[in-house]
Structure formats: C-alpha cells, structure tokens
Scaffold this motif. Structure first.
Motif, PDB file in Angstrom:
ATOM      1  N   VAL A  17      17.032  57.429  -2.467  1.00  0.00           N
ATOM      2  CA  VAL A  17      16.581  56.510  -1.412  1.00  0.00           C
ATOM      3  C   VAL A  17      17.102  55.108  -1.687  1.00  0.00           C
ATOM      4  CG1 VAL A  17      14.529  55.394  -0.417  1.00  0.00           C
ATOM      5  CG2 VAL A  17      14.564  57.867  -0.784  1.00  0.00           C
ATOM      6  N   PHE A  18      17.072  54.676  -2.944  1.00  0.00           N
ATOM      7  CA  PHE A  18      17.569  53.354  -3.305  1.00  0.00           C
ATOM      8  C   PHE A  18      19.055  53.214  -2.997  1.00  0.00           C
ATOM      9  CE2 PHE A  18      19.374  50.348  -6.342  1.00  0.00           C
ATOM     10  CZ  PHE A  18      18.623  49.216  -6.043  1.00  0.00           C
ATOM     11  N   VAL A  19      19.843  54.214  -3.326  1.00  0.00           N
ATOM     12  CA  VAL A  19      21.279  54.172  -3.045  1.00  0.00           C
ATOM     13  C   VAL A  19      21.532  54.191  -1.552  1.00  0.00           C
ATOM     14  CG1 VAL A  19      23.432  55.482  -3.251  1.00  0.00           C
ATOM     15  CG2 VAL A  19      21.982  55.154  -5.248  1.00  0.00           C
ATOM     16  N   LYS A  23      23.094  50.771   0.173  1.00  0.00           N
ATOM     17  CA  LYS A  23      24.414  50.726   0.795  1.00  0.00           C
ATOM     18  C   LYS A  23      24.354  50.020   2.141  1.00  0.00           C
ATOM     19  CE  LYS A  23      28.203  53.311   2.762  1.00  0.00           C
ATOM     20  NZ  LYS A  23      28.531  52.161   3.547  1.00  0.00           N
ATOM     21  N   HIS A  24      23.333  50.304   2.951  1.00  0.00           N
ATOM     22  CA  HIS A  24      23.212  49.669   4.259  1.00  0.00           C
ATOM     23  C   HIS A  24      22.916  48.174   4.121  1.00  0.00           C
ATOM     24  CE1 HIS A  24      23.614  53.372   6.445  1.00  0.00           C
ATOM     25  NE2 HIS A  24      22.708  53.936   5.679  1.00  0.00           N
ATOM     26  N   ILE A  25      22.096  47.817   3.161  1.00  0.00           N
ATOM     27  CA  ILE A  25      21.801  46.396   2.939  1.00  0.00           C
ATOM     28  C   ILE A  25      23.059  45.680   2.469  1.00  0.00           C
ATOM     29  CG2 ILE A  25      20.487  44.796   1.486  1.00  0.00           C
ATOM     30  CD1 ILE A  25      18.214  46.917   1.576  1.00  0.00           C
ATOM     31  N   TYR A  26      23.811  46.296   1.561  1.00  0.00           N
ATOM     32  CA  TYR A  26      25.053  45.697   1.075  1.00  0.00           C
ATOM     33  C   TYR A  26      26.056  45.537   2.217  1.00  0.00           C
ATOM     34  CZ  TYR A  26      28.971  44.576  -1.908  1.00  0.00           C
ATOM     35  OH  TYR A  26      30.028  43.941  -2.489  1.00  0.00           O
ATOM     36  N   ASP A  27      26.195  46.554   3.057  1.00  0.00           N
ATOM     37  CA  ASP A  27      27.114  46.462   4.194  1.00  0.00           C
ATOM     38  C   ASP A  27      26.712  45.333   5.131  1.00  0.00           C
ATOM     39  OD1 ASP A  27      28.615  48.549   3.261  1.00  0.00           O
ATOM     40  OD2 ASP A  27      27.742  50.044   4.603  1.00  0.00           O
ATOM     41  N   PHE A  28      25.418  45.152   5.355  1.00  0.00           N
ATOM     42  CA  PHE A  28      24.937  44.082   6.224  1.00  0.00           C
ATOM     43  C   PHE A  28      25.379  42.721   5.677  1.00  0.00           C
ATOM     44  CE2 PHE A  28      21.645  40.856   6.992  1.00  0.00           C
ATOM     45  CZ  PHE A  28      21.709  40.782   8.365  1.00  0.00           C
ATOM     46  N   TYR A  29      25.154  42.497   4.389  1.00  0.00           N
ATOM     47  CA  TYR A  29      25.507  41.206   3.813  1.00  0.00           C
ATOM     48  C   TYR A  29      27.008  41.041   3.641  1.00  0.00           C
ATOM     49  CZ  TYR A  29      20.702  39.893   3.142  1.00  0.00           C
ATOM     50  OH  TYR A  29      19.404  39.547   3.375  1.00  0.00           O
ATOM     51  N   SER A  30      27.743  42.111   3.428  1.00  0.00           N
ATOM     52  CA  SER A  30      29.187  41.975   3.265  1.00  0.00           C
ATOM     53  C   SER A  30      29.857  41.596   4.573  1.00  0.00           C
ATOM     54  CB  SER A  30      29.796  43.259   2.711  1.00  0.00           C
ATOM     55  OG  SER A  30      29.695  44.311   3.639  1.00  0.00           O
ATOM     56  N   HIS A  31      29.350  42.077   5.696  1.00  0.00           N
ATOM     57  CA  HIS A  31      29.944  41.716   6.981  1.00  0.00           C
ATOM     58  C   HIS A  31      29.535  40.320   7.425  1.00  0.00           C
ATOM     59  CE1 HIS A  31      32.027  45.389   7.776  1.00  0.00           C
ATOM     60  NE2 HIS A  31      30.972  46.070   7.388  1.00  0.00           N
ATOM     61  N   ARG A  32      28.532  39.752   6.791  1.00  0.00           N
ATOM     62  CA  ARG A  32      28.151  38.362   7.069  1.00  0.00           C
ATOM     63  C   ARG A  32      28.901  37.408   6.148  1.00  0.00           C
ATOM     64  NH1 ARG A  32      22.021  37.381   7.444  1.00  0.00           N
ATOM     65  NH2 ARG A  32      22.821  35.552   8.486  1.00  0.00           N
ATOM     66  N   GLY A  33      29.687  37.941   5.205  1.00  0.00           N
ATOM     67  CA  GLY A  33      30.468  37.107   4.306  1.00  0.00           C
ATOM     68  C   GLY A  33      29.729  36.697   3.049  1.00  0.00           C
ATOM     69  N   ALA A  34      28.532  37.204   2.828  1.00  0.00           N
ATOM     70  CA  ALA A  34      27.744  36.815   1.660  1.00  0.00           C
ATOM     71  C   ALA A  34      28.222  37.495   0.384  1.00  0.00           C
ATOM     72  CB  ALA A  34      26.266  37.125   1.894  1.00  0.00           C
TER      73      ALA A  34
END
Length: 100
Positions: A17-19, A23-34
């Motif tokens: 569940v953590f992975v 992954k979705h949280i990381y993708d959200f922040y990566s597309h915002r440039g963070a």
C-alpha cells in the motif's frame, strides 16, 4: 508461529500500500516541478510541432487564435509532445485545435 506468519503478511500488505500510494504522490509532485521526474530514458520533444485547427463558427476566430497561441506557449513551457483542445458553445462544436 501463527503470529509471525500474520505479521509478515500484514507487513507485506503495508509495504504494498505504501509503494502504491507513494508512487502516485511522487508523480503528483514531480509534475509540479518539486522533485525530478523519473523516466527510463530521456525523450527529446521536437520544437517544430505541427499545428492544426478547425473553425466551425467564424464569430469565434479571435478567441480561436488566442487559444492556439496559448496552447503553443503552454506546450513550450511544459515540454509536452502534443495538446488538443475542442470548444463547444450551446452543445455545438465551434473550434478544435491540436499541436504536436
């Protein structure tokens, strides 16, 4: 012994569940440039993208031209391969455009 077995399954479920959510949280922040976007390889997006549009109602020509310019600048800003937009007014298609 049974408790250890249940604990292993519970730990495995927690990690899965953590992975999955991570992954979705990381993708959200990566597309915002963070954070950096993780890719398998670098892709070069062509700078000279083809542009097409269809105007179905001439009253919206100025708005269509402005929208096409906004799409071009947004594509250059984000590095997206393509964009497509369709606009309807009162259940009728008035303009459609695509870049890339």
């Amino acid at each position: 012994m049974v408790i250890k077995h249940k604990f292993k399954w519970l730990a495995l479920l927690f990690i899965a569940v953590f992975v999955y959510l991570g992954k979705h949280i990381y993708d959200f922040y990566s597309h915002r440039g963070a954070v950096p976007v993780l890719t398998r390889q670098w892709l070069n997006v062509p700078t000279d993208a083809s542009v097409s549009q269809s105007l179905y109602d001439p009253r919206y020509k100025d708005a269509a031209d402005q929208t096409l310019k906004a799409m071009q600048s947004r594509r250059a800003l984000t590095g997206a391969a393509s964009y497509s937009v369709a606009v309807g007014v009162n259940d009728r298609l008035v303009w459609a455009g695509a870049i890339g």
